[in-house]
Design a protein around this motif. Sequence first.
Motif, PDB file in Angstrom:
ATOM      1  N   LYS A 148       2.233  -1.140  13.301  1.00  0.00           N
ATOM      2  CA  LYS A 148       0.984  -1.396  12.599  1.00  0.00           C
ATOM      3  C   LYS A 148       1.210  -1.449  11.086  1.00  0.00           C
ATOM      4  O   LYS A 148       0.706  -2.351  10.403  1.00  0.00           O
ATOM      5  N   LEU A 149       1.966  -0.520  10.564  1.00  0.00           N
ATOM      6  CA  LEU A 149       2.212  -0.489   9.125  1.00  0.00           C
ATOM      7  C   LEU A 149       3.053  -1.676   8.662  1.00  0.00           C
ATOM      8  O   LEU A 149       2.792  -2.261   7.610  1.00  0.00           O
ATOM      9  N   VAL A 150       4.049  -2.050   9.457  1.00  0.00           N
ATOM     10  CA  VAL A 150       4.852  -3.230   9.127  1.00  0.00           C
ATOM     11  C   VAL A 150       3.958  -4.467   9.152  1.00  0.00           C
ATOM     12  O   VAL A 150       4.009  -5.313   8.256  1.00  0.00           O
ATOM     13  N   ALA A 151       3.113  -4.577  10.168  1.00  0.00           N
ATOM     14  CA  ALA A 151       2.198  -5.718  10.272  1.00  0.00           C
ATOM     15  C   ALA A 151       1.273  -5.787   9.061  1.00  0.00           C
ATOM     16  O   ALA A 151       1.007  -6.876   8.529  1.00  0.00           O
ATOM     17  N   GLN A 152       0.791  -4.656   8.606  1.00  0.00           N
ATOM     18  CA  GLN A 152      -0.086  -4.636   7.428  1.00  0.00           C
ATOM     19  C   GLN A 152       0.642  -5.179   6.196  1.00  0.00           C
ATOM     20  O   GLN A 152       0.061  -5.922   5.406  1.00  0.00           O
ATOM     21  N   ARG A 153       1.919  -4.842   6.052  1.00  0.00           N
ATOM     22  CA  ARG A 153       2.685  -5.358   4.906  1.00  0.00           C
ATOM     23  C   ARG A 153       2.878  -6.861   5.013  1.00  0.00           C
ATOM     24  O   ARG A 153       2.807  -7.577   4.027  1.00  0.00           O
ATOM     25  N   ILE A 154       3.105  -7.346   6.223  1.00  0.00           N
ATOM     26  CA  ILE A 154       3.283  -8.783   6.434  1.00  0.00           C
ATOM     27  C   ILE A 154       1.970  -9.516   6.155  1.00  0.00           C
ATOM     28  O   ILE A 154       1.968 -10.581   5.527  1.00  0.00           O
ATOM     29  N   ILE A 155       0.862  -8.942   6.555  1.00  0.00           N
ATOM     30  CA  ILE A 155      -0.454  -9.542   6.277  1.00  0.00           C
ATOM     31  C   ILE A 155      -0.704  -9.589   4.778  1.00  0.00           C
ATOM     32  O   ILE A 155      -1.169 -10.604   4.245  1.00  0.00           O
ATOM     33  N   GLN A 156      -0.380  -8.514   4.079  1.00  0.00           N
ATOM     34  CA  GLN A 156      -0.552  -8.504   2.616  1.00  0.00           C
ATOM     35  C   GLN A 156       0.268  -9.610   1.974  1.00  0.00           C
ATOM     36  O   GLN A 156      -0.192 -10.292   1.057  1.00  0.00           O
ATOM     37  N   CYS A 157       1.473  -9.790   2.442  1.00  0.00           N
ATOM     38  CA  CYS A 157       2.355 -10.831   1.925  1.00  0.00           C
ATOM     39  C   CYS A 157       1.722 -12.206   2.140  1.00  0.00           C
ATOM     40  O   CYS A 157       1.694 -13.033   1.227  1.00  0.00           O
ATOM     41  N   ALA A 158       1.198 -12.438   3.319  1.00  0.00           N
ATOM     42  CA  ALA A 158       0.567 -13.728   3.621  1.00  0.00           C
ATOM     43  C   ALA A 158      -0.676 -13.946   2.767  1.00  0.00           C
ATOM     44  O   ALA A 158      -0.923 -15.059   2.291  1.00  0.00           O
ATOM     45  N   LYS A 159      -1.440 -12.896   2.554  1.00  0.00           N
ATOM     46  CA  LYS A 159      -2.643 -13.011   1.713  1.00  0.00           C
ATOM     47  C   LYS A 159      -2.294 -13.367   0.275  1.00  0.00           C
ATOM     48  O   LYS A 159      -3.082 -13.998  -0.417  1.00  0.00           O
TER      49      LYS A 159
END
Length: 70
Positions: free
Chosen positions: A35-46
């Motif tokens: 979940k935390l890794v996914a959140q970082r990837i989402i932030q990167c995409a945003k």
Amino acid sequence: MIEDRFDARTLANMNVALERVCQRRPDDEDYRVRKLVAQRIIQCAKMGKKTLGARTNAGERFVTNGRRSA
């Protein structure tokens, strides 16, 4: 939902980045880590970083030095 924010290609690349990061981890099945890794990837995409490499690196940076601040 996340599907409303990103197109299909972006979502696919985000999933690949998540799998690449997590499969190298001994705790790859740990929901909290994923979940935390996914959140970082989402932030990167945003932030508009479009490459698979950039998203993978965002997840990798979290697991190598971000856990202390998470």
